[in-house]
Design a protein around this motif. Sequence first.
Motif, short mmCIF file in Angstrom:
data_model
loop_
_atom_site.label_atom_id
_atom_site.label_comp_id
_atom_site.label_asym_id
_atom_site.label_seq_id
_atom_site.Cartn_x
_atom_site.Cartn_y
_atom_site.Cartn_z
N VAL A 1 0.87 -1.18 0.00
CA VAL A 1 0.00 0.00 0.00
C VAL A 1 0.91 1.23 0.00
O VAL A 1 1.76 1.38 0.87
CB VAL A 1 -0.94 0.00 1.22
N MET A 2 0.76 2.08 -1.00
CA MET A 2 1.63 3.25 -1.15
C MET A 2 0.89 4.34 -1.90
O MET A 2 -0.22 4.14 -2.37
CB MET A 2 2.90 2.86 -1.93
N GLY A 3 1.53 5.49 -2.00
CA GLY A 3 0.98 6.59 -2.79
C GLY A 3 -0.41 6.99 -2.36
O GLY A 3 -0.72 7.10 -1.18
N LEU A 4 -1.27 7.20 -3.35
CA LEU A 4 -2.63 7.64 -3.07
C LEU A 4 -3.41 6.59 -2.28
O LEU A 4 -4.26 6.93 -1.46
CB LEU A 4 -3.35 7.97 -4.39
N ALA A 5 -3.09 5.31 -2.50
CA ALA A 5 -3.77 4.25 -1.74
C ALA A 5 -3.45 4.33 -0.26
O ALA A 5 -4.28 4.00 0.58
CB ALA A 5 -3.40 2.88 -2.30
N ALA A 6 -2.24 4.78 0.09
CA ALA A 6 -1.88 4.95 1.50
C ALA A 6 -2.51 6.22 2.06
O ALA A 6 -2.85 6.29 3.24
CB ALA A 6 -0.36 5.00 1.66
N ALA A 7 -2.65 7.25 1.22
CA ALA A 7 -3.26 8.51 1.67
C ALA A 7 -4.78 8.35 1.81
O ALA A 7 -5.39 9.02 2.64
CB ALA A 7 -2.94 9.62 0.68
N GLY A 8 -5.36 7.49 1.00
CA GLY A 8 -6.80 7.23 1.05
C GLY A 8 -7.04 5.80 1.49
O GLY A 8 -6.66 5.41 2.59
N ARG A 9 -7.63 5.02 0.59
CA ARG A 9 -7.90 3.61 0.87
C ARG A 9 -7.43 2.75 -0.31
O ARG A 9 -7.61 3.13 -1.46
CB ARG A 9 -9.40 3.38 1.06
N SER A 10 -6.91 1.59 -0.01
CA SER A 10 -6.54 0.61 -1.02
C SER A 10 -7.72 -0.35 -1.18
O SER A 10 -8.17 -0.94 -0.20
CB SER A 10 -5.29 -0.15 -0.59
N VAL A 11 -8.22 -0.47 -2.42
CA VAL A 11 -9.42 -1.27 -2.68
C VAL A 11 -9.14 -2.23 -3.82
O VAL A 11 -8.56 -1.84 -4.85
CB VAL A 11 -10.60 -0.34 -3.07
N ALA A 12 -9.53 -3.47 -3.65
CA ALA A 12 -9.33 -4.47 -4.71
C ALA A 12 -10.06 -4.05 -5.97
O ALA A 12 -11.18 -3.53 -5.92
CB ALA A 12 -9.82 -5.84 -4.24
N VAL A 13 -9.42 -4.28 -7.11
CA VAL A 13 -10.05 -4.00 -8.40
C VAL A 13 -11.16 -5.02 -8.61
O VAL A 13 -10.95 -6.22 -8.41
CB VAL A 13 -9.00 -4.06 -9.54
N GLY A 14 -12.32 -4.53 -9.00
CA GLY A 14 -13.46 -5.41 -9.25
C GLY A 14 -13.84 -5.41 -10.72
O GLY A 14 -13.17 -4.78 -11.54
N LYS A 15 -14.93 -6.07 -11.05
CA LYS A 15 -15.29 -6.19 -12.46
C LYS A 15 -15.66 -4.84 -13.07
O LYS A 15 -15.56 -4.68 -14.28
CB LYS A 15 -16.39 -7.23 -12.66
N HIS A 16 -16.04 -3.87 -12.26
CA HIS A 16 -16.38 -2.54 -12.79
C HIS A 16 -15.21 -1.57 -12.73
O HIS A 16 -15.38 -0.38 -12.99
CB HIS A 16 -17.59 -1.96 -12.04
N SER A 17 -14.02 -2.07 -12.37
CA SER A 17 -12.84 -1.20 -12.29
C SER A 17 -11.61 -1.85 -12.91
O SER A 17 -10.50 -1.60 -12.48
CB SER A 17 -12.58 -0.80 -10.83
N GLU A 18 -11.82 -2.67 -13.91
CA GLU A 18 -10.71 -3.40 -14.55
C GLU A 18 -9.75 -2.51 -15.33
O GLU A 18 -8.57 -2.77 -15.38
CB GLU A 18 -11.27 -4.48 -15.50
N THR A 19 -10.24 -1.47 -15.99
CA THR A 19 -9.40 -0.63 -16.84
C THR A 19 -9.27 0.77 -16.27
O THR A 19 -10.10 1.20 -15.46
CB THR A 19 -9.99 -0.52 -18.27
N ALA A 20 -8.25 1.49 -16.72
CA ALA A 20 -8.08 2.88 -16.29
C ALA A 20 -9.30 3.70 -16.64
O ALA A 20 -9.79 4.50 -15.83
CB ALA A 20 -6.83 3.47 -16.94
N ARG A 21 -9.85 3.50 -17.84
CA ARG A 21 -11.04 4.26 -18.25
C ARG A 21 -12.23 3.95 -17.34
O ARG A 21 -12.95 4.85 -16.92
CB ARG A 21 -11.40 3.96 -19.70
N ALA A 22 -12.39 2.71 -16.99
CA ALA A 22 -13.50 2.34 -16.11
C ALA A 22 -13.30 2.93 -14.71
O ALA A 22 -14.26 3.38 -14.09
CB ALA A 22 -13.64 0.82 -16.03
N ARG A 23 -12.07 2.89 -14.23
CA ARG A 23 -11.81 3.42 -12.88
C ARG A 23 -12.06 4.91 -12.82
O ARG A 23 -12.63 5.42 -11.86
CB ARG A 23 -10.38 3.09 -12.43
N ILE A 24 -11.63 5.66 -13.83
CA ILE A 24 -11.81 7.11 -13.78
C ILE A 24 -13.24 7.52 -14.12
O ILE A 24 -13.75 8.49 -13.61
CB ILE A 24 -10.76 7.85 -14.64
#
Length: 160
Positions: free
Chosen positions: A134-157
């Motif tokens: 856990v590092m970077g923004l995930a350490a500043a916020g929360r680290s969350v497992a990638v799910g089926k709706h967050s597989e790609t950068a486009r989907a995540r953003i």
Amino acid sequence: MARSRVQTGRYTAEIDDDFVVFLIGIRINKLWKIHKWIGPFLSMPRMLRELRLQPDKGLLGARIALGGRTFTVVQYWRSFDQLEAFAKNPNDPHLPAWKAFNKKVGASGDVGVYHETYRVGAGQHESIYSNMPVMGLAAAGRSVAVGKHSETARARIAGR
């Protein structure tokens, strides 16, 4: 969770609301002039230590990176106002360190400093961490497992 423990798999960072990414760095231009750069070099860890002890000042997390003669600290802040308040407060360690730098180094060219500030709107970011601690923004916020709706950068953003 220990931050050095590797999280196997793919994770992304979640953080509520707007935040600020602040990059600040020092470049040692003349290595042999240790008396010019040692003070500024040592002041950043002291500032970060104080900020970690006082989370109400707004620092969410920080990470130091080395690139040649340049040391950069990536910082995540809750708001620009809190970052600015820390920088300008004579009772906090930044302003005295900045004044000492200008007095000792000034425009000599022996040591360089820089900073960049980015305001990030809520949901205007995406990240991926694959088999990383856990590092970077995930350490500043929360680290969350990638799910089926967050597989790609486009989907995540787009999904925020």
